[in-house]
Motif scaffolding. Sequence first.
Motif, mmCIF file in Angstrom:
data_model
loop_
_atom_site.group_PDB
_atom_site.id
_atom_site.type_symbol
_atom_site.label_atom_id
_atom_site.label_comp_id
_atom_site.label_asym_id
_atom_site.label_seq_id
_atom_site.Cartn_x
_atom_site.Cartn_y
_atom_site.Cartn_z
ATOM 1 N N CYS A 8 16.900 12.459 8.387
ATOM 2 C CA CYS A 8 16.569 11.907 9.708
ATOM 3 C C CYS A 8 15.069 11.653 9.843
ATOM 4 N N LEU A 9 14.256 12.528 9.267
ATOM 5 C CA LEU A 9 12.805 12.389 9.382
ATOM 6 C C LEU A 9 12.211 11.399 8.384
ATOM 7 N N GLN A 10 12.937 11.079 7.321
ATOM 8 C CA GLN A 10 12.396 10.268 6.238
ATOM 9 C C GLN A 10 11.758 8.954 6.698
ATOM 10 N N PRO A 11 12.394 8.142 7.561
ATOM 11 C CA PRO A 11 11.748 6.889 7.973
ATOM 12 C C PRO A 11 10.407 7.128 8.684
ATOM 13 N N TYR A 12 10.335 8.198 9.448
ATOM 14 C CA TYR A 12 9.098 8.503 10.174
ATOM 15 C C TYR A 12 8.021 9.016 9.211
ATOM 16 N N LEU A 13 8.429 9.857 8.254
ATOM 17 C CA LEU A 13 7.481 10.369 7.274
ATOM 18 C C LEU A 13 6.947 9.250 6.386
ATOM 19 N N ALA A 14 7.809 8.299 6.048
ATOM 20 C CA ALA A 14 7.389 7.190 5.194
ATOM 21 C C ALA A 14 6.356 6.315 5.906
ATOM 22 N N ALA A 15 6.466 6.174 7.208
ATOM 23 C CA ALA A 15 5.552 5.318 7.964
ATOM 24 C C ALA A 15 4.302 6.071 8.432
ATOM 25 N N ALA A 16 4.357 7.393 8.435
ATOM 26 C CA ALA A 16 3.258 8.202 8.973
ATOM 27 C C ALA A 16 2.162 8.401 7.932
ATOM 28 N N ARG A 17 1.033 8.878 8.393
ATOM 29 C CA ARG A 17 -0.061 9.268 7.507
ATOM 30 C C ARG A 17 -0.394 10.722 7.804
ATOM 31 N N ARG A 18 -0.842 11.423 6.805
ATOM 32 C CA ARG A 18 -1.225 12.822 6.983
ATOM 33 C C ARG A 18 -2.583 12.873 7.657
#
Length: 123
Positions: free
Chosen positions: A49-59
């Motif tokens: 569920c989090l993968q699309p958000y993690l892929a678009a996010a930056r640390r």
Amino acid sequence: MAIRRQVEISSDLSSAPLTSDAAPVRFSLDGTHYEIDLTADEERTLRACLQPYLAAARRSGRQDNQAAGPTATAPELRAWAAANGYVLPSRGRIPDYVREAHSVSERSASVAGILDLLEPVGP
């Protein structure tokens, strides 16, 4: 007569029993840190569920473990807990209050060691 107590760790989401190698899942959102115990299937679902958000996010910023320095292993924590009057089962998750007490103890010991090295300042 013998009394046998058994501790069973279960999922925070479904109350399903967890295997002995299950580890809590940690994450942060809006500056608040979370930890949850999940079954392997629940963890996969959360990550998917989090993968699309993690892929678009930056640390951003540092991760907590970089700032905190090395942490004690479970056997080290259990030995410290036993030596300091905490009663823990031989297996399973170590409660956060024990981890925090150990951390405070380590910080206090470090500060005391530094203070011993300082020369007294006097008139």
